[in-house]
Design a protein around this motif. Structure first.
Motif, PDB file in Angstrom:
ATOM      1  N   ASP A   5      -3.495  -3.660  -6.393  1.00 28.59           N
ATOM      2  CA  ASP A   5      -3.189  -2.233  -6.225  1.00 28.59           C
ATOM      3  C   ASP A   5      -1.838  -1.955  -5.566  1.00 28.59           C
ATOM      4  OD1 ASP A   5      -5.651  -1.652  -7.332  1.00 28.59           O
ATOM      5  OD2 ASP A   5      -6.638  -1.433  -5.397  1.00 28.59           O
ATOM      6  N   GLN A   6      -1.456  -2.752  -4.586  1.00 25.76           N
ATOM      7  CA  GLN A   6      -0.320  -2.394  -3.760  1.00 25.76           C
ATOM      8  C   GLN A   6       0.766  -3.468  -3.780  1.00 25.76           C
ATOM      9  OE1 GLN A   6      -2.836  -2.225  -0.448  1.00 25.76           O
ATOM     10  NE2 GLN A   6      -3.700  -0.252  -0.976  1.00 25.76           N
ATOM     11  N   TYR A   8       3.962  -4.901  -1.256  1.00 29.00           N
ATOM     12  CA  TYR A   8       4.262  -4.937   0.174  1.00 29.00           C
ATOM     13  C   TYR A   8       5.707  -5.384   0.382  1.00 29.00           C
ATOM     14  CZ  TYR A   8      -0.845  -4.847   0.510  1.00 29.00           C
ATOM     15  OH  TYR A   8      -2.175  -4.503   0.383  1.00 29.00           O
ATOM     16  N   ARG A  70      -0.012  -1.238  -9.814  1.00 28.82           N
ATOM     17  CA  ARG A  70       0.344  -1.519  -8.422  1.00 28.82           C
ATOM     18  C   ARG A  70       1.568  -0.693  -8.061  1.00 28.82           C
ATOM     19  NH1 ARG A  70       1.803  -7.351  -7.400  1.00 28.82           N
ATOM     20  NH2 ARG A  70       2.694  -7.273  -9.495  1.00 28.82           N
ATOM     21  N   SER A  71       1.745  -0.384  -6.785  1.00 24.73           N
ATOM     22  CA  SER A  71       2.908   0.402  -6.390  1.00 24.73           C
ATOM     23  C   SER A  71       3.174   0.276  -4.899  1.00 24.73           C
ATOM     24  CB  SER A  71       2.686   1.884  -6.734  1.00 24.73           C
ATOM     25  OG  SER A  71       3.810   2.656  -6.349  1.00 24.73           O
ATOM     26  N   LEU A  72       4.437   0.555  -4.533  1.00 20.68           N
ATOM     27  CA  LEU A  72       4.808   0.692  -3.121  1.00 20.68           C
ATOM     28  C   LEU A  72       4.328   2.017  -2.559  1.00 20.68           C
ATOM     29  CD1 LEU A  72       8.560  -0.354  -3.431  1.00 20.68           C
ATOM     30  CD2 LEU A  72       6.756  -1.750  -2.411  1.00 20.68           C
ATOM     31  N   PRO A  74       2.344   4.825  -1.129  1.00 21.39           N
ATOM     32  CA  PRO A  74       1.063   4.726  -0.408  1.00 21.39           C
ATOM     33  C   PRO A  74       0.115   5.881  -0.699  1.00 21.39           C
ATOM     34  CG  PRO A  74       2.738   5.564   1.069  1.00 21.39           C
ATOM     35  CD  PRO A  74       3.426   5.299  -0.266  1.00 21.39           C
ATOM     36  N   SER A 171       2.873   3.457   5.241  1.00 22.83           N
ATOM     37  CA  SER A 171       3.252   2.399   4.309  1.00 22.83           C
ATOM     38  C   SER A 171       2.184   1.322   4.241  1.00 22.83           C
ATOM     39  CB  SER A 171       4.580   1.769   4.738  1.00 22.83           C
ATOM     40  OG  SER A 171       5.604   2.729   4.729  1.00 22.83           O
ATOM     41  N   HIS A 172       2.109   0.661   3.089  1.00 22.20           N
ATOM     42  CA  HIS A 172       1.192  -0.464   2.930  1.00 22.20           C
ATOM     43  C   HIS A 172       1.527  -1.566   3.929  1.00 22.20           C
ATOM     44  CE1 HIS A 172      -0.256   1.449  -0.589  1.00 22.20           C
ATOM     45  NE2 HIS A 172       0.738   1.120  -1.389  1.00 22.20           N
ATOM     46  N   LYS A 181      -6.959   1.699   4.920  1.00 23.09           N
ATOM     47  CA  LYS A 181      -7.837   2.295   3.906  1.00 23.09           C
ATOM     48  C   LYS A 181      -8.799   3.284   4.559  1.00 23.09           C
ATOM     49  CE  LYS A 181     -10.844   0.979   0.039  1.00 23.09           C
ATOM     50  NZ  LYS A 181     -12.087   1.673   0.395  1.00 23.09           N
TER      51      LYS A 181
END
Length: 402
Positions: A5-6, A8, A70-72, A74, A171-172, A181
């Protein structure tokens, strides 16, 4: 190892100290010179650091589409009909049109007197001679009040709106996945519960604001549900105040520390205010943007595979000397500083950029008119006032002189 998903950025930079977060430009410069196209094996992600490469990633939506798993960024990746972040033309164009009219030059011209009135009030409350936190007194309340007003949310609730927004846009962090979360879920639940009755009330009695515009809007033969509008407003409230708060905070730091002569130049010629804002956006604004790779390509040299991800390091690109000569210097007289990529590029150029610019320029003009000079408080150390694993100042103590 692909992360779920994320993405970093800290796992790429490996920054550990406050000094590294405060001054990442040493690392950016090293990457531009030694590894301008860098593959991060752990996250199966490509990274570009040069201006032209970053610009290509942002502008070519066919080679580098926004739809991704997925992405930066948040915020949740789930789809909704007003989501602009993870869509591309032609779908993106239709969705963007639903919000764009609120940010047109004509609309902002109508808003300018109200923004100026709030700026004058906030600047008028600043007291010379004693340390004040300009973030708390001006950089936070101005943008969050304006975006709340524009959307149609009670402006007197700006403090709690800011708190929810800050949590949602944390931010992640790979070391705090479960904790973040839970924090975001709780903030989202509270924020949604706050906004829902406002949307329901406006459906019965629409006004001249963005929430009412969304209620009236028709999209592919149907109207938005209350919860679709709630989620859209949550995103706009968060994004609409965070960027401008950072911009105004950075503006005050740069004029005091990055170029000691700049404030005097501005006092002598207040018409330089827009150029100051562009140079701050270029010079002192840390941002990264990501996309998915839409097809196999070697456009930047190495072979990149379809469905891998790519990160454009905007903060590095904005100091690339091939585009900005003497890019490591803060120069409010610089020509072409407005070619920075801080607001993105292509179809995803930031919808709220004109509003952010207007707020920052009006704030700076009012401040310069009233105060002959200012300086950072004697005991102020910027590294002590950063958010956790963050480049952003959460407080800025200054002393004013009339």
């Amino acid at each position: 190892m692909k992360t779920k998903d994320q993405l970093y950025v800290q796992e790429i930079t490996q920054f550990k100290t406050k000094e590294q977060f405060w001054n990442p430009h040493v690392w950016y410069k090293e990457m531009r010179e030694k590894s301008p196209v860098f593959y991060d094996e752990q996250q199966d992600t490509w990274n570009v650091f040069l201006y032209e490469d970053a610009k290509k990633v942002l502008s070519d939506y066919q080679l580098f589409p926004s739809a991704r798993d997925r992405s930066l960024i948040p915020v949740p990746l789930e789809e909704n009909k007003v989501n602009l972040i993870f869509s591309d033309p032609p779908e993106h164009k239709k969705r963007r049109a639903l919000l764009a009219k609120a940010f047109t030059p004509r609309s902002l011209q109508m808003w300018e007197p109200r923004i100026k009135a709030l700026v004058d009030e906030l600047v008028g409350n600043l007291v010379p001679g004693e340390p004040i936190n300009i973030v708390e007194k001006l950089a936070i309340p101005l943008p969050v009040t304006i975006i709340a007003n524009l959307l149609g949310v009670p402006t007197e609730d700006w403090k709690i709106i800011k708190e929810w927004s800050d949590v949602l846009f944390l931010s992640h962090d790979l070391q705090r996945v479960k904790e973040l979360k839970q924090l975001k879920e709780q903030a989202g639940k509270e924020f949604g519960a706050y906004l829902y009755p406002i949307v329901v009330a406006k459906r019965l009695d629409p006004a001249d604001d963005i929430i009412s515009d969304l209620i009236r809007a028709e999209y592919e033969g149907s109207h938005f549900t209350d919860m679709e509008i709630v989620h859209t407003v949550m995103g706009l409230l968060g994004a609409g105040n965070e960027t401008t708060t950072t911009l105004i905070t950075n503006m005050f730091y740069s004029l005091a520390e990055d170029n000691m002569a700049a404030y005097g130049q501005l006092r002598a010629d207040p018409s330089l205010a827009p150029k100051v804002i562009e140079e701050v956006l270029r010079y002192r604004f840390n941002i990264t943007l990501d996309r998915r790779i839409g097809e196999d390509t070697d456009i930047f040299g190495p072979h990149m595979k379809k469905d891998q991800h790519i990160i454009a390091w905007i903060s590095s690109a904005n100091r690339d000397e091939s585009q900005f000569p003497n890019g490591e210097q803060f120069d409010i007289l610089r020509e072409g500083s407005n070619k920075h990529l801080t607001f993105g590029g292509g179809n995803h150029f930031c919808l709220g950029a004109p509003l952010a610019r207007m707020e920052a320029v009006l704030a700076l003009e009012a401040f310069v008119k009233r105060f002959s000079s200012y300086r950072l408080a004697d005991d102020y150390i910027p590294q002590d006032h950063l958010g956790q694993n963050s480049h952003e100042l959460k407080a800025l103590s200054i002393i004013l002189e009339e």
